[in-house]
Design a protein around this motif. Structure first.
Motif, PDB file in Angstrom:
ATOM      1  N   ILE A  82       0.830  -1.205   0.000  1.00 36.03           N
ATOM      2  CA  ILE A  82       0.000   0.000   0.000  1.00 36.03           C
ATOM      3  C   ILE A  82       0.865   1.256   0.000  1.00 36.03           C
ATOM      4  O   ILE A  82       0.578   2.215  -0.722  1.00 36.03           O
ATOM      5  CB  ILE A  82      -0.970  -0.005   1.205  1.00 36.03           C
ATOM      6  CG1 ILE A  82      -2.115  -0.975   0.942  1.00 36.03           C
ATOM      7  CG2 ILE A  82      -1.513   1.384   1.507  1.00 36.03           C
ATOM      8  CD1 ILE A  82      -3.000  -0.581  -0.222  1.00 36.03           C
ATOM      9  N   LEU A  83       1.898   1.265   0.811  1.00 36.56           N
ATOM     10  CA  LEU A  83       2.787   2.419   0.859  1.00 36.56           C
ATOM     11  C   LEU A  83       3.378   2.708  -0.521  1.00 36.56           C
ATOM     12  O   LEU A  83       3.363   3.851  -0.994  1.00 36.56           O
ATOM     13  CB  LEU A  83       3.908   2.186   1.876  1.00 36.56           C
ATOM     14  CG  LEU A  83       4.941   3.302   1.992  1.00 36.56           C
ATOM     15  CD1 LEU A  83       4.321   4.552   2.601  1.00 36.56           C
ATOM     16  CD2 LEU A  83       6.121   2.830   2.826  1.00 36.56           C
ATOM     17  N   LEU A  84       3.884   1.679  -1.179  1.00 41.08           N
ATOM     18  CA  LEU A  84       4.463   1.857  -2.513  1.00 41.08           C
ATOM     19  C   LEU A  84       3.405   2.319  -3.516  1.00 41.08           C
ATOM     20  O   LEU A  84       3.669   3.177  -4.363  1.00 41.08           O
ATOM     21  CB  LEU A  84       5.115   0.562  -2.993  1.00 41.08           C
ATOM     22  CG  LEU A  84       6.360   0.104  -2.240  1.00 41.08           C
ATOM     23  CD1 LEU A  84       6.817  -1.255  -2.747  1.00 41.08           C
ATOM     24  CD2 LEU A  84       7.471   1.133  -2.335  1.00 41.08           C
ATOM     25  N   PHE A  85       2.214   1.748  -3.419  1.00 38.17           N
ATOM     26  CA  PHE A  85       1.150   2.105  -4.360  1.00 38.17           C
ATOM     27  C   PHE A  85       0.739   3.563  -4.175  1.00 38.17           C
ATOM     28  O   PHE A  85       0.659   4.328  -5.142  1.00 38.17           O
ATOM     29  CB  PHE A  85      -0.053   1.176  -4.194  1.00 38.17           C
ATOM     30  CG  PHE A  85      -1.072   1.344  -5.286  1.00 38.17           C
ATOM     31  CD1 PHE A  85      -0.957   0.639  -6.468  1.00 38.17           C
ATOM     32  CD2 PHE A  85      -2.133   2.230  -5.141  1.00 38.17           C
ATOM     33  CE1 PHE A  85      -1.885   0.802  -7.492  1.00 38.17           C
ATOM     34  CE2 PHE A  85      -3.064   2.404  -6.149  1.00 38.17           C
ATOM     35  CZ  PHE A  85      -2.934   1.688  -7.331  1.00 38.17           C
ATOM     36  N   ILE A  86       0.478   3.954  -2.947  1.00 35.73           N
ATOM     37  CA  ILE A  86       0.049   5.332  -2.678  1.00 35.73           C
ATOM     38  C   ILE A  86       1.136   6.326  -3.076  1.00 35.73           C
ATOM     39  O   ILE A  86       0.848   7.348  -3.713  1.00 35.73           O
ATOM     40  CB  ILE A  86      -0.362   5.490  -1.199  1.00 35.73           C
ATOM     41  CG1 ILE A  86      -1.689   4.767  -0.969  1.00 35.73           C
ATOM     42  CG2 ILE A  86      -0.464   6.964  -0.804  1.00 35.73           C
ATOM     43  CD1 ILE A  86      -2.118   4.686   0.477  1.00 35.73           C
ATOM     44  N   ASN A  87       2.382   6.018  -2.729  1.00 40.56           N
ATOM     45  CA  ASN A  87       3.481   6.909  -3.117  1.00 40.56           C
ATOM     46  C   ASN A  87       3.595   7.031  -4.629  1.00 40.56           C
ATOM     47  O   ASN A  87       3.876   8.115  -5.152  1.00 40.56           O
ATOM     48  CB  ASN A  87       4.798   6.435  -2.520  1.00 40.56           C
ATOM     49  CG  ASN A  87       4.881   6.673  -1.024  1.00 40.56           C
ATOM     50  OD1 ASN A  87       4.101   7.431  -0.452  1.00 40.56           O
ATOM     51  ND2 ASN A  87       5.815   6.006  -0.368  1.00 40.56           N
ATOM     52  N   THR A  88       3.373   5.925  -5.335  1.00 43.70           N
ATOM     53  CA  THR A  88       3.428   5.951  -6.801  1.00 43.70           C
ATOM     54  C   THR A  88       2.339   6.834  -7.365  1.00 43.70           C
ATOM     55  O   THR A  88       2.603   7.711  -8.197  1.00 43.70           O
ATOM     56  CB  THR A  88       3.302   4.522  -7.374  1.00 43.70           C
ATOM     57  OG1 THR A  88       4.395   3.732  -6.908  1.00 43.70           O
ATOM     58  CG2 THR A  88       3.280   4.537  -8.888  1.00 43.70           C
ATOM     59  N   VAL A  89       1.115   6.606  -6.938  1.00 42.41           N
ATOM     60  CA  VAL A  89      -0.002   7.407  -7.447  1.00 42.41           C
ATOM     61  C   VAL A  89       0.208   8.881  -7.129  1.00 42.41           C
ATOM     62  O   VAL A  89       0.053   9.743  -8.004  1.00 42.41           O
ATOM     63  CB  VAL A  89      -1.354   6.894  -6.905  1.00 42.41           C
ATOM     64  CG1 VAL A  89      -2.492   7.828  -7.307  1.00 42.41           C
ATOM     65  CG2 VAL A  89      -1.633   5.478  -7.401  1.00 42.41           C
ATOM     66  N   ASP A  90       0.588   9.174  -5.888  1.00 48.07           N
ATOM     67  CA  ASP A  90       0.788  10.572  -5.489  1.00 48.07           C
ATOM     68  C   ASP A  90       1.913  11.252  -6.260  1.00 48.07           C
ATOM     69  O   ASP A  90       1.878  12.472  -6.463  1.00 48.07           O
ATOM     70  CB  ASP A  90       1.072  10.667  -3.988  1.00 48.07           C
ATOM     71  CG  ASP A  90      -0.173  10.474  -3.136  1.00 48.07           C
ATOM     72  OD1 ASP A  90      -1.304  10.544  -3.678  1.00 48.07           O
ATOM     73  OD2 ASP A  90      -0.014  10.243  -1.926  1.00 48.07           O
ATOM     74  N   SER A  91       2.895  10.480  -6.694  1.00 48.27           N
ATOM     75  CA  SER A  91       4.011  11.075  -7.441  1.00 48.27           C
ATOM     76  C   SER A  91       3.667  11.350  -8.906  1.00 48.27           C
ATOM     77  O   SER A  91       4.365  12.123  -9.564  1.00 48.27           O
ATOM     78  CB  SER A  91       5.242  10.166  -7.373  1.00 48.27           C
ATOM     79  OG  SER A  91       5.068   9.015  -8.181  1.00 48.27           O
ATOM     80  N   LEU A  92       2.591  10.735  -9.383  1.00 49.67           N
ATOM     81  CA  LEU A  92       2.253  10.837 -10.804  1.00 49.67           C
ATOM     82  C   LEU A  92       0.952  11.585 -11.097  1.00 49.67           C
ATOM     83  O   LEU A  92       0.835  12.217 -12.152  1.00 49.67           O
ATOM     84  CB  LEU A  92       2.136   9.430 -11.413  1.00 49.67           C
ATOM     85  CG  LEU A  92       3.376   8.560 -11.399  1.00 49.67           C
ATOM     86  CD1 LEU A  92       3.029   7.138 -11.833  1.00 49.67           C
ATOM     87  CD2 LEU A  92       4.451   9.151 -12.294  1.00 49.67           C
ATOM     88  N   PHE A  93      -0.017  11.478 -10.212  1.00 54.58           N
ATOM     89  CA  PHE A  93      -1.358  11.957 -10.524  1.00 54.58           C
ATOM     90  C   PHE A  93      -1.997  12.679  -9.350  1.00 54.58           C
ATOM     91  O   PHE A  93      -1.629  12.465  -8.193  1.00 54.58           O
ATOM     92  CB  PHE A  93      -2.263  10.779 -10.914  1.00 54.58           C
ATOM     93  CG  PHE A  93      -1.764   9.982 -12.075  1.00 54.58           C
ATOM     94  CD1 PHE A  93      -1.877  10.458 -13.367  1.00 54.58           C
ATOM     95  CD2 PHE A  93      -1.146   8.761 -11.879  1.00 54.58           C
ATOM     96  CE1 PHE A  93      -1.396   9.735 -14.449  1.00 54.58           C
ATOM     97  CE2 PHE A  93      -0.662   8.022 -12.947  1.00 54.58           C
ATOM     98  CZ  PHE A  93      -0.791   8.505 -14.237  1.00 54.58           C
ATOM     99  N   VAL A  94      -2.974  13.488  -9.678  1.00 50.70           N
ATOM    100  CA  VAL A  94      -3.803  14.151  -8.674  1.00 50.70           C
ATOM    101  C   VAL A  94      -5.217  14.246  -9.247  1.00 50.70           C
ATOM    102  O   VAL A  94      -5.393  14.492 -10.435  1.00 50.70           O
ATOM    103  CB  VAL A  94      -3.249  15.546  -8.304  1.00 50.70           C
ATOM    104  CG1 VAL A  94      -3.271  16.504  -9.477  1.00 50.70           C
ATOM    105  CG2 VAL A  94      -3.978  16.123  -7.124  1.00 50.70           C
ATOM    106  N   GLY A  95      -6.203  13.965  -8.410  1.00 56.16           N
ATOM    107  CA  GLY A  95      -7.582  14.075  -8.874  1.00 56.16           C
ATOM    108  C   GLY A  95      -8.452  12.950  -8.367  1.00 56.16           C
ATOM    109  O   GLY A  95      -8.020  12.102  -7.569  1.00 56.16           O
ATOM    110  N   GLU A  96      -9.685  12.954  -8.837  1.00 58.00           N
ATOM    111  CA  GLU A  96     -10.693  12.003  -8.378  1.00 58.00           C
ATOM    112  C   GLU A  96     -10.311  10.556  -8.663  1.00 58.00           C
ATOM    113  O   GLU A  96     -10.446   9.687  -7.799  1.00 58.00           O
ATOM    114  CB  GLU A  96     -12.033  12.339  -9.054  1.00 58.00           C
ATOM    115  CG  GLU A  96     -13.190  11.494  -8.587  1.00 58.00           C
ATOM    116  CD  GLU A  96     -14.495  11.876  -9.261  1.00 58.00           C
ATOM    117  OE1 GLU A  96     -15.274  10.944  -9.558  1.00 58.00           O
ATOM    118  OE2 GLU A  96     -14.731  13.078  -9.490  1.00 58.00           O
TER     119      GLU A  96
END
Length: 128
Positions: A82-96
């Motif tokens: 989960i940590l890796l997944f959330i960090n990945t998403v947060d580093s690439l995208f923002v939004g709904e």
């Protein structure tokens, strides 16, 4: 940064995430040991899974739990995933859609962990 909008965005998210997973000292050996040389096949499945879940494009069919049912994973492994997944998403995208991806990943990890623990505690083997 923009939100997750299309298959190219899904591929970027999945590829970036699994590049981190492959080299992670805690979960990398587990994933690499199970997937071995089938990473391209696994990534294709993950593109379809996330495209289906986030973009409502039905490119995935199957059940995501069975491949994980017999893996030697505990709570600590799910936490790292989960940590890796959330960090990945947060580093690439923002939004709904980015928020939805993180929420769905957390719920999926929680469900998988509970199911694995149930089978262990009950002494049952999952039907796979």
């Amino acid at each position: 940064m923009k939100d997750i909008q299309n298959l190219d965005d899904i591929k970027q998210m999945v590829d970036t995430f699994y590049d981190k997973v492959k080299v992670d000292p805690l979960i990398g050996p587990i994933f690499n040991g199970v997937i071995k040389d089938r990473w391209p096949e696994h990534l294709q499945k993950m593109y379809g899974f996330w495209e289906t879940v986030l973009l409502d494009v039905h490119s995935y069919s199957g059940s995501p739990f069975p491949p994980h049912a017999k893996m030697p994973i505990e709570q600590i492994h799910f936490e790292r995933w989960i940590l890796l997944f959330i960090n990945t998403v947060d580093s690439l995208f923002v939004g709904e859609k980015a928020e939805e991806a993180k929420w769905r990943a957390e719920k999926m990890a929680e469900m998988f962990h509970h199911k694995i623990e149930y089978f262990k505690a009950a002494g049952h083997k999952p039907l796979i």
